[in-house]
Each structure stands twice: as structure tokens, then as C-alpha cells.
Design a protein around this motif. Structure first.
Motif, PDB file in Angstrom:
ATOM      1  N   LEU A  15       0.833  -1.204   0.000  1.00 54.44           N
ATOM      2  CA  LEU A  15       0.000   0.000   0.000  1.00 54.44           C
ATOM      3  C   LEU A  15       0.867   1.253   0.000  1.00 54.44           C
ATOM      4  O   LEU A  15       0.534   2.254  -0.650  1.00 54.44           O
ATOM      5  CB  LEU A  15      -0.924   0.012   1.218  1.00 54.44           C
ATOM      6  N   THR A  16       1.978   1.205   0.731  1.00 54.14           N
ATOM      7  CA  THR A  16       2.878   2.350   0.793  1.00 54.14           C
ATOM      8  C   THR A  16       3.541   2.607  -0.555  1.00 54.14           C
ATOM      9  O   THR A  16       3.610   3.753  -1.029  1.00 54.14           O
ATOM     10  CB  THR A  16       3.964   2.118   1.861  1.00 54.14           C
ATOM     11  N   VAL A  17       4.017   1.539  -1.180  1.00 50.56           N
ATOM     12  CA  VAL A  17       4.700   1.657  -2.474  1.00 50.56           C
ATOM     13  C   VAL A  17       3.753   2.181  -3.549  1.00 50.56           C
ATOM     14  O   VAL A  17       4.154   2.932  -4.447  1.00 50.56           O
ATOM     15  CB  VAL A  17       5.297   0.298  -2.886  1.00 50.56           C
ATOM     16  N   ILE A  18       2.479   1.793  -3.467  1.00 48.67           N
ATOM     17  CA  ILE A  18       1.488   2.263  -4.437  1.00 48.67           C
ATOM     18  C   ILE A  18       0.988   3.666  -4.077  1.00 48.67           C
ATOM     19  O   ILE A  18       0.872   4.542  -4.934  1.00 48.67           O
ATOM     20  CB  ILE A  18       0.296   1.293  -4.514  1.00 48.67           C
ATOM     21  N   GLY A  19       0.692   3.875  -2.797  1.00 52.06           N
ATOM     22  CA  GLY A  19       0.015   5.100  -2.362  1.00 52.06           C
ATOM     23  C   GLY A  19       0.862   6.352  -2.405  1.00 52.06           C
ATOM     24  O   GLY A  19       0.403   7.415  -2.835  1.00 52.06           O
ATOM     25  N   ILE A  20       2.113   6.266  -1.978  1.00 58.38           N
ATOM     26  CA  ILE A  20       2.954   7.464  -1.936  1.00 58.38           C
ATOM     27  C   ILE A  20       3.261   7.997  -3.337  1.00 58.38           C
ATOM     28  O   ILE A  20       2.998   9.179  -3.624  1.00 58.38           O
ATOM     29  CB  ILE A  20       4.250   7.197  -1.140  1.00 58.38           C
ATOM     30  N   PRO A  21       3.776   7.182  -4.249  1.00 55.36           N
ATOM     31  CA  PRO A  21       4.027   7.721  -5.610  1.00 55.36           C
ATOM     32  C   PRO A  21       2.749   8.151  -6.319  1.00 55.36           C
ATOM     33  O   PRO A  21       2.740   9.174  -7.033  1.00 55.36           O
ATOM     34  CB  PRO A  21       4.690   6.544  -6.344  1.00 55.36           C
ATOM     35  N   GLY A  22       1.660   7.390  -6.141  1.00 54.26           N
ATOM     36  CA  GLY A  22       0.404   7.732  -6.817  1.00 54.26           C
ATOM     37  C   GLY A  22      -0.141   9.074  -6.383  1.00 54.26           C
ATOM     38  O   GLY A  22      -0.482   9.927  -7.221  1.00 54.26           O
ATOM     39  N   ASN A  23      -0.224   9.291  -5.076  1.00 52.85           N
ATOM     40  CA  ASN A  23      -0.749  10.563  -4.580  1.00 52.85           C
ATOM     41  C   ASN A  23       0.204  11.717  -4.865  1.00 52.85           C
ATOM     42  O   ASN A  23      -0.239  12.829  -5.179  1.00 52.85           O
ATOM     43  CB  ASN A  23      -1.018  10.457  -3.074  1.00 52.85           C
ATOM     44  N   LEU A  24       1.508  11.468  -4.768  1.00 51.26           N
ATOM     45  CA  LEU A  24       2.474  12.523  -5.084  1.00 51.26           C
ATOM     46  C   LEU A  24       2.391  12.923  -6.552  1.00 51.26           C
ATOM     47  O   LEU A  24       2.521  14.105  -6.884  1.00 51.26           O
ATOM     48  CB  LEU A  24       3.895  12.047  -4.756  1.00 51.26           C
ATOM     49  N   ALA A  25       2.165  11.948  -7.432  1.00 49.74           N
ATOM     50  CA  ALA A  25       2.051  12.255  -8.858  1.00 49.74           C
ATOM     51  C   ALA A  25       0.882  13.191  -9.122  1.00 49.74           C
ATOM     52  O   ALA A  25       0.981  14.133  -9.921  1.00 49.74           O
ATOM     53  CB  ALA A  25       1.893  10.959  -9.653  1.00 49.74           C
ATOM     54  N   ILE A  26      -0.246  12.942  -8.436  1.00 49.40           N
ATOM     55  CA  ILE A  26      -1.422  13.798  -8.607  1.00 49.40           C
ATOM     56  C   ILE A  26      -1.150  15.199  -8.063  1.00 49.40           C
ATOM     57  O   ILE A  26      -1.457  16.211  -8.705  1.00 49.40           O
ATOM     58  CB  ILE A  26      -2.639  13.174  -7.898  1.00 49.40           C
ATOM     59  N   ILE A  27      -0.553  15.268  -6.883  1.00 51.79           N
ATOM     60  CA  ILE A  27      -0.275  16.561  -6.254  1.00 51.79           C
ATOM     61  C   ILE A  27       0.673  17.390  -7.118  1.00 51.79           C
ATOM     62  O   ILE A  27       0.426  18.577  -7.388  1.00 51.79           O
ATOM     63  CB  ILE A  27       0.325  16.344  -4.847  1.00 51.79           C
ATOM     64  N   VAL A  28       1.774  16.783  -7.561  1.00 53.29           N
ATOM     65  CA  VAL A  28       2.758  17.498  -8.372  1.00 53.29           C
ATOM     66  C   VAL A  28       2.151  17.927  -9.701  1.00 53.29           C
ATOM     67  O   VAL A  28       2.417  19.033 -10.199  1.00 53.29           O
ATOM     68  CB  VAL A  28       4.003  16.619  -8.595  1.00 53.29           C
ATOM     69  N   SER A  29       1.316  17.069 -10.294  1.00 59.56           N
ATOM     70  CA  SER A  29       0.681  17.412 -11.568  1.00 59.56           C
ATOM     71  C   SER A  29      -0.176  18.665 -11.436  1.00 59.56           C
ATOM     72  O   SER A  29      -0.109  19.577 -12.274  1.00 59.56           O
ATOM     73  CB  SER A  29      -0.169  16.243 -12.064  1.00 59.56           C
ATOM     74  N   PHE A  30      -0.976  18.751 -10.375  1.00 55.65           N
ATOM     75  CA  PHE A  30      -1.847  19.909 -10.202  1.00 55.65           C
ATOM     76  C   PHE A  30      -1.069  21.156  -9.793  1.00 55.65           C
ATOM     77  O   PHE A  30      -1.457  22.278 -10.139  1.00 55.65           O
ATOM     78  CB  PHE A  30      -2.958  19.600  -9.196  1.00 55.65           C
ATOM     79  N   ILE A  31       0.008  20.982  -9.045  1.00 52.81           N
ATOM     80  CA  ILE A  31       0.866  22.130  -8.742  1.00 52.81           C
ATOM     81  C   ILE A  31       1.458  22.689 -10.038  1.00 52.81           C
ATOM     82  O   ILE A  31       1.520  23.906 -10.250  1.00 52.81           O
ATOM     83  CB  ILE A  31       1.981  21.737  -7.758  1.00 52.81           C
ATOM     84  N   HIS A  32       1.892  21.793 -10.912  1.00 54.24           N
ATOM     85  CA  HIS A  32       2.460  22.203 -12.199  1.00 54.24           C
ATOM     86  C   HIS A  32       1.405  22.901 -13.057  1.00 54.24           C
ATOM     87  O   HIS A  32       1.669  23.938 -13.684  1.00 54.24           O
ATOM     88  CB  HIS A  32       2.998  20.964 -12.923  1.00 54.24           C
ATOM     89  N   ILE A  33       0.190  22.338 -13.078  1.00 57.29           N
ATOM     90  CA  ILE A  33      -0.906  22.950 -13.837  1.00 57.29           C
ATOM     91  C   ILE A  33      -1.243  24.329 -13.277  1.00 57.29           C
ATOM     92  O   ILE A  33      -1.427  25.302 -14.026  1.00 57.29           O
ATOM     93  CB  ILE A  33      -2.146  22.043 -13.819  1.00 57.29           C
ATOM     94  N   ALA A  34      -1.331  24.440 -11.957  1.00 58.48           N
ATOM     95  CA  ALA A  34      -1.662  25.724 -11.334  1.00 58.48           C
ATOM     96  C   ALA A  34      -0.581  26.768 -11.608  1.00 58.48           C
ATOM     97  O   ALA A  34      -0.883  27.957 -11.795  1.00 58.48           O
ATOM     98  CB  ALA A  34      -1.840  25.534  -9.828  1.00 58.48           C
ATOM     99  N   TYR A  35       0.668  26.330 -11.656  1.00 56.73           N
ATOM    100  CA  TYR A  35       1.765  27.269 -11.887  1.00 56.73           C
ATOM    101  C   TYR A  35       1.715  27.841 -13.303  1.00 56.73           C
ATOM    102  O   TYR A  35       1.909  29.049 -13.505  1.00 56.73           O
ATOM    103  CB  TYR A  35       3.107  26.575 -11.639  1.00 56.73           C
ATOM    104  N   PHE A  36       1.447  26.990 -14.291  1.00 60.68           N
ATOM    105  CA  PHE A  36       1.477  27.434 -15.680  1.00 60.68           C
ATOM    106  C   PHE A  36       0.142  28.019 -16.142  1.00 60.68           C
ATOM    107  O   PHE A  36       0.118  28.895 -16.998  1.00 60.68           O
ATOM    108  CB  PHE A  36       1.896  26.281 -16.600  1.00 60.68           C
TER     109      PHE A  36
END
Length: 318
Positions: A15-36
Motif C-alpha cells: 500500500l505504501t509503495v502504491i500510495g505514496i508515488p500515486g498521490n504525489l504524482a497527482i499533487i505534483v501534476s496539479f501544482i504544475h498545472i496551477a503554476y502554468f
């Protein structure tokens, strides 16, 4: 080390191996979208918050459970236990309410375009920030018993007959009545959004069914594309709601069961199953979001193909 502990630790590591990268990918994607793009759509903001609280669930629940299963149980002192359990309870309940909020916004976006609903749609976007602040404050305030009653597993004080043993921490209630009352409050807080999100999902499916009947036989490409987008978004929301309703149902049934039966009848297996299902959504939901959310999906594909490139997605998506 027992075979049960090995299985338990392995599952939580998964669950940790799946959950941490998955949620981080979503967070970083939206931060990138919000920035641009300098803004996020209401649905994007909700998904961003949902990924944030799900990441917290994985960090403060799955990791301690995995380490405790492998024998490292004395991870925190009393203050550390208060912080970890408070964070877990607040973020877990927020995950439920944010999933409901997402389904509610999707309901509003699919409603027929009339003067009344146009005003509602406009106001809903304006009220989102206030709604998010309210949900964060409400769920944090209802999680204060974790601060009052949490102690370290290394604490050898007596009177743990009313405690909930998490292996790495104890939630030590002063009496059985307080334990039952706390359980009732936590369950009631979680049942309300579950019921509301199920009703929202039923409404979404009803709207899409009516829309499908209205455009049946029409071959206009624009309408066909619009229907495809609406269907994909609706399926994503309904899938998230279904997953949470399923996991929450198992968790709540076992939680009520452990509260009502004598301590001598309780087993560690029941507790392990309940805690596992309560943590499962935080790791599984990012997969649904990444697959169904065009913005996140395209952003990750773009980053994988060219790490230095930026993609501006113009299609609104949940």
C-alpha cells in the motif's frame, strides 16, 4: 516472526509503495498545472486536496503499521502518538468528505442548463474555498480525542482495558462509555458523507441515462465527444464512491463489532482486517484518478516522454 506479521507487513508495504508515488504524482501534476495556468478548476482543487489527505493517510498509517508488523513497535513517544493518530483520523475523515464534495460538484456540473442552475453552478465555484476550510476545521476538531487519549506503546501505565491497541500506539479511553461514545461520533461523522455521496452517484447515473436516451441515434460528432467525456468523468466519480462505500462498509461493520463484543472475544485478525480496509482507499484511489483524469494522465505522459516539457490541458476534467 509469525507468518501473519510477515503477510501484514508486506501488504502495508505494498500500500505504501502504491500510495505514496500515486498521490504525489497527482499533487505534483496539479501544482504544475496551477503554476502554468495560474488557476485550478473546482474539481481539480478537490482532487488535489483529496490526494493530499490520502498521502497523509499512507504516511501516518501504512508506514507505522508495516514497521510494527516487522517488529519495530516503539516508534513514537506519547506526543508522537498524539500527532500521528490525530493526523490519521483527520485525514481519513477528510478523504470521505472530499470524495462526497467531488461527487456533489459533478452532480451540479451535469444538471440541465437553466437560469436557476446556472446561478447555483456559479455560486458553487465561489464557495469552494470556504467549504474546504470548513471541512478541514470540522474534521480536525472532531479528531481531538486522539490528542487527549493517545499514548505510546512503551508506556507501561495501567488501565488499558478500555484502550485500542495499534501496536505502535494506544488510544487509552478512561471508560467503556467514553470509548463507545467516541466510536459513535466517529462513525456518525463518516456515515453522513457516505450516504450523501451514494445519493449523488445515483443522481449522476440518472442524468447520464436520460442524456443517453435523448441523444440516442444522433451521430453528431460534437455531441458524441461530449457524451464520451461526461461518461468518463461520471464513471471515475462513481468508481471512487463505490470503492469508498465498499471499504468503509467493511471497516465500519468490524469497528462496531469490536466496540460491542467483550474484550475476551476480540482477535487481532479482526483488528488487522479493519485497519487494512480503512487504509486501502488512500492507496487505490490515486490509480483511478490517474487513469481517468485527462489532465493528470497527460501531464504524467508528457513528463515521462520529455521531463523538461510542460503541457497545458484545455479540456476540463475531474
Amino acid at each position: 516472526m509469525e507468518g501473519r506479521s510477515i503477510v501484514k507487513g508486506t501488504l502495508y508495504l505494498l500500500l505504501t509503495v502504491i500510495g505514496i508515488p500515486g498521490n504525489l504524482a497527482i499533487i505534483v501534476s496539479f501544482i504544475h498545472i496551477a503554476y502554468f495556468e495560474h488557476k485550478l478548476l473546482p474539481a481539480d482543487t478537490i482532487v488535489y486536496n483529496l490526494a493530499t489527505v490520502n498521502l497523509l493517510v499512507v504516511l501516518v498509517r501504512c508506514i507505522p503499521e508495516a514497521t510494527a508488523a516487522f517488529g519495530l513497535k516503539q516508534l513514537f513517544d506519547d506526543n508522537g502518538c498524539k500527532i500521528v493518530i490525530f493526523t490519521y483520523r483527520s485525514s481519513r475523515s477528510l478523504s470521505i468528505w472530499l470524495t462526497f464534495l467531488l461527487s456533489g460538484f459533478q452532480c451540479i456540473s451535469l444538471t440541465p442548463i437553466t437560469s436557476t442552475w446556472t446561478k447555483v453552478k456559479r455560486q458553487a465555484g465561489k464557495c469552494l474555498s470556504a467549504a474546504l476550510v470548513f471541512l478541514w476545521l470540522m474534521n480536525m476538531s472532531l479528531s481531538t480525542p486522539a490528542v487527549l487519549y493517545s499514548i505510546s506503546s512503551s508506556n507501561n501505565s495501567t488501565g488499558k482495558q478500555f484502550a485500542v491497541n495499534l501496536e505502535y500506539c494506544f488510544v487509552k479511553f478512561p471508560s467503556q462509555m467514553v470509548k463507545l461514545a467516541n466510536g459513535a461520533v466517529q462513525t456518525s461523522r463518516d456515515v453522513i458523507p457516505i450516504v450523501l455521496m451514494i445519493l449523488s452517484s445515483v443522481y449522476i447515473l440518472l442524468i447520464l441515462y436520460r442524456h443517453k436516451q435523448q441523444v440516442k441515434g444522433i451521430r453528431n460528432s460534437n455531441k458524441s465527444n461530449g457524451s464520451t467525456i461526461e461518461t468518463r468523468v461520471a464513471k471515475a466519480v462513481v468508481t471512487l464512491v463505490t470503492l469508498y462505500a465498499l471499504f468503509f462498509g467493511v471497516d465500519s461493520i468490524l469497528w462496531v463489532y469490536t466496540l460491542t463484543i467483550p474484550k475476551t472475544m476480540q482477535t487481532s485478525f479482526i483488528s488487522d482486517v479493519r485497519v487494512f480496509f480503512s487504509s486501502l482507499y488512500a492507496s487505490i484511489s490515486p490509480i483511478v484518478i490517474i487513469v481517468s483524469n485527462r489532465k493528470v494522465h497527460n501531464k504524467l505522459n508528457c513528463a515521462r516522454a520529455n521531463p523538461d516539457a510542460s503541457l497545458v490541458e484545455t479540456v476540463p476534467q475531474v
